[in-house]
Write a protein that holds these residues in place. Structure first.
Motif, PDB file in Angstrom:
ATOM      1  N   VAL A 207       0.871  -1.184   0.000  1.00 34.32           N
ATOM      2  CA  VAL A 207       0.000   0.000   0.000  1.00 34.32           C
ATOM      3  C   VAL A 207       0.907   1.234   0.000  1.00 34.32           C
ATOM      4  N   THR A 208       0.380   2.360  -0.491  1.00 34.12           N
ATOM      5  CA  THR A 208       1.156   3.609  -0.441  1.00 34.12           C
ATOM      6  C   THR A 208       1.000   4.249   0.940  1.00 34.12           C
ATOM      7  N   PRO A 209       1.903   5.166   1.318  1.00 32.36           N
ATOM      8  CA  PRO A 209       1.727   5.873   2.597  1.00 32.36           C
ATOM      9  C   PRO A 209       0.371   6.579   2.679  1.00 32.36           C
ATOM     10  N   GLU A 210      -0.055   7.191   1.567  1.00 32.29           N
ATOM     11  CA  GLU A 210      -1.350   7.897   1.571  1.00 32.29           C
ATOM     12  C   GLU A 210      -2.494   6.902   1.785  1.00 32.29           C
ATOM     13  N   GLY A 211      -2.403   5.765   1.096  1.00 31.84           N
ATOM     14  CA  GLY A 211      -3.446   4.739   1.230  1.00 31.84           C
ATOM     15  C   GLY A 211      -3.486   4.181   2.642  1.00 31.84           C
ATOM     16  N   LEU A 212      -2.294   3.930   3.199  1.00 30.69           N
ATOM     17  CA  LEU A 212      -2.212   3.391   4.563  1.00 30.69           C
ATOM     18  C   LEU A 212      -2.836   4.371   5.554  1.00 30.69           C
ATOM     19  N   ASP A 213      -2.474   5.658   5.420  1.00 38.44           N
ATOM     20  CA  ASP A 213      -3.002   6.658   6.360  1.00 38.44           C
ATOM     21  C   ASP A 213      -4.527   6.737   6.272  1.00 38.44           C
ATOM     22  N   ALA A 214      -5.059   6.696   5.048  1.00 34.90           N
ATOM     23  CA  ALA A 214      -6.520   6.770   4.889  1.00 34.90           C
ATOM     24  C   ALA A 214      -7.193   5.530   5.479  1.00 34.90           C
ATOM     25  N   CYS A 215      -6.596   4.355   5.214  1.00 33.01           N
ATOM     26  CA  CYS A 215      -7.192   3.094   5.694  1.00 33.01           C
ATOM     27  C   CYS A 215      -7.217   3.053   7.226  1.00 33.01           C
ATOM     28  N   VAL A 216      -6.088   3.431   7.843  1.00 33.93           N
ATOM     29  CA  VAL A 216      -6.001   3.334   9.305  1.00 33.93           C
ATOM     30  C   VAL A 216      -6.849   4.416   9.959  1.00 33.93           C
ATOM     31  N   LYS A 217      -6.823   5.628   9.363  1.00 36.90           N
ATOM     32  CA  LYS A 217      -7.601   6.723   9.960  1.00 36.90           C
ATOM     33  C   LYS A 217      -9.097   6.377   9.981  1.00 36.90           C
ATOM     34  N   TRP A 218      -9.625   5.959   8.832  1.00 40.33           N
ATOM     35  CA  TRP A 218     -11.073   5.724   8.768  1.00 40.33           C
ATOM     36  C   TRP A 218     -11.472   4.326   9.210  1.00 40.33           C
ATOM     37  N   GLY A 219     -10.715   3.319   8.742  1.00 33.94           N
ATOM     38  CA  GLY A 219     -11.121   1.936   9.037  1.00 33.94           C
ATOM     39  C   GLY A 219     -10.877   1.543  10.483  1.00 33.94           C
ATOM     40  N   ILE A 220      -9.869   2.178  11.116  1.00 33.83           N
ATOM     41  CA  ILE A 220      -9.498   1.772  12.473  1.00 33.83           C
ATOM     42  C   ILE A 220      -9.637   2.939  13.458  1.00 33.83           C
ATOM     43  N   GLY A 221      -8.944   4.066  13.156  1.00 33.10           N
ATOM     44  CA  GLY A 221      -8.932   5.189  14.104  1.00 33.10           C
ATOM     45  C   GLY A 221     -10.314   5.743  14.393  1.00 33.10           C
ATOM     46  N   TYR A 222     -11.102   5.975  13.359  1.00 34.38           N
ATOM     47  CA  TYR A 222     -12.444   6.564  13.521  1.00 34.38           C
ATOM     48  C   TYR A 222     -13.303   5.679  14.418  1.00 34.38           C
ATOM     49  N   LYS A 223     -13.321   4.379  14.114  1.00 36.88           N
ATOM     50  CA  LYS A 223     -14.142   3.454  14.914  1.00 36.88           C
ATOM     51  C   LYS A 223     -13.612   3.340  16.344  1.00 36.88           C
ATOM     52  N   LEU A 224     -12.296   3.137  16.464  1.00 36.29           N
ATOM     53  CA  LEU A 224     -11.729   2.939  17.801  1.00 36.29           C
ATOM     54  C   LEU A 224     -11.796   4.193  18.661  1.00 36.29           C
ATOM     55  N   SER A 225     -11.932   5.355  18.050  1.00 36.88           N
ATOM     56  CA  SER A 225     -12.043   6.571  18.864  1.00 36.88           C
ATOM     57  C   SER A 225     -13.410   6.613  19.553  1.00 36.88           C
ATOM     58  N   VAL A 226     -14.341   5.824  19.057  1.00 37.78           N
ATOM     59  CA  VAL A 226     -15.678   5.812  19.674  1.00 37.78           C
ATOM     60  C   VAL A 226     -15.882   4.578  20.563  1.00 37.78           C
ATOM     61  N   VAL A 227     -15.417   3.407  20.133  1.00 36.04           N
ATOM     62  CA  VAL A 227     -15.778   2.194  20.886  1.00 36.04           C
ATOM     63  C   VAL A 227     -14.673   1.530  21.711  1.00 36.04           C
ATOM     64  N   GLY A 228     -13.419   1.707  21.358  1.00 35.25           N
ATOM     65  CA  GLY A 228     -12.370   0.966  22.100  1.00 35.25           C
ATOM     66  C   GLY A 228     -12.308  -0.486  21.628  1.00 35.25           C
TER      67      GLY A 228
END
Ligand SMILES: NC(=O)c1ccc[n+]([C@@H]2O[C@H](COP(=O)([O-])OP(=O)(O)OC[C@H]3O[C@@H](n4cnc5c(N)ncnc54)[C@H](O)[C@@H]3O)[C@@H](O)[C@H]2O)c1
Ligand SMILES: Cc1ncc(CO)c(C(=O)O)c1O
Length: 311
Positions: A207-228
């Protein structure tokens, strides 16, 4: 009555010290920010308005009477203090020397907390006269914005200190997380597990750095910031976790050293924001702009997250 001591001292005014000092002052403490370097103190004084502006922007409650004074005189910094937070560079011998200098100057009842990112508290306390007074207090960066602090007693830590420090942390509306001592503590163990896999995916060109950042931010960070992560498993289903972890865990990166491409970047002087290039390249003014975007984003996210229930 607040459990926060009237006078607190922060030792080390680099990346972490000024934000820690401002947070305690906002909660009403008289804070003395100390450093051996005049330049570090001058930088902290110059940046103080920005840090307090951020506290204002996130709606951090202000208890009247708090203040920060800045200086390079250790005796002045420690006079009458009730809580000392050490935030000098992550070097065992340096921290132990600082504790010796402190212990020679303060009474037996003064709490010494260390902001180490992961050096065992037990090891650091070995050289102390009163090892029971040392406790881990790991703030996350930026410390005036991330309202969670890990509290880590070492083997010798007086256990009454754990509750006392947790009360102090609650007094300025941060969440204390009490842990057992383990290398890296909890936050960095989880972060470094994520970073290890991320760096392996980049190194393998998946994956590219841009793709990785988008994937982790939305797929993981966004969800985990709400539920843990624990609640996330309930949301996904433990059966799903079993099915996926059964084939995926053995595929994950298990390397024990820093990836070679990161070492190469460091050797080429590419350290990130501080050198104008790292994982990304930055042109004139880009670093300042990115720093501003990050702080603005963190302020907005903190306000939103503070306004919804803990799930
Ligand atoms: N930077 C982060 O993101 C972060 C996050 C959490 C924890 N920490 C931990 O916090 C601690 C401080 O980290 P930092 O990033 O602020 O470091 P830093 O290098 O930015 O700042 C350290 C400061 O300590 C000063 N110093 C050095 N020796 C000193 C002494 N004997 N007495 C007083 N001051 C002295 C230096 O002049 C410098 O200003 C480290 O243990 C680090 O692992 C850092
Ligand atoms: C990559 C990384 N490593 C260490 C720390 C501090 O303990 C942080 C942080 O943001 O606090 C970090 O991002």
């Amino acid at each position: 009555m607040s459990s926060l001591p009237n006078i607190a001292t922060v030792i080390g005014s680099g990346t972490m010290g000024p934000g820690i000092a401002a947070t305690l002052a906002r909660a009403g403490a008289t804070v003395r920010l100390y450093d051996i370097s005049d330049e570090a103190i001058a930088r902290a004084e110059a940046a103080y308005g920005v840090v307090t502006g951020v506290l204002e922007a996130v709606g951090s409650p202000m208890v009247p009477g708090g203040s920060v004074s800045f200086g390079t005189d250790l005796d002045e910094a420690l006079a009458g203090t009730g809580l000392i937070i050490e935030a000098v560079p992550e070097k065992l011998e340096l921290k132990q020397k600082v504790f010796a200098d402190i212990e020679a100057r303060v009474g037996d009842d003064v709490i010494i907390a260390t902001n180490t990112s992961g050096i065992p508290i037990t090891t650091m306390a070995e050289s102390m006269t009163l090892p029971g007074r040392l406790i881990g207090m790991h703030w996350s960066n930026p410390p005036h914005l991330i309202p969670m602090i890990e509290i880590i007693p070492g083997k010798a830590t007086d256990l009454a200190l754990v509750d006392k420090l947790a009360e102090i942390v609650k007094s300025f509306n941060y969440v204390p997380v009490i842990e057992k001592e383990i290398p890296g503590f909890v936050e960095n163990r989880v972060l470094y597990a994520i970073l290890r896999e991320c760096m392996a995916l980049l190194e393998e060109g998946i994956v590219t750095p841009e793709g990785l950042d988008a994937c982790v931010k939305w797929g993981i960070g966004y969800k985990l910031s709400v539920v843990g992560p624990t609640r996330l498993l309930d949301m996904a289903g433990l059966d799903i976790y079993q099915a996926v972890s059964g084939y995926l865990n053995k595929e994950l990166d298990v390397s024990t050293d820093t990836p070679q491409f990161i070492k190469d970047k460091i050797a080429a002087g590419q350290l990130g924001f501080k050198t104008g290039g790292g994982m990304y390249e930055y042109g004139e003014g880009d670093v300042d702009a990115k720093r501003k975007e990050i702080i603005t984003g963190l302020i907005a996210a903190r306000k939103t997250l503070s306004s919804i229930p803990n799930v």
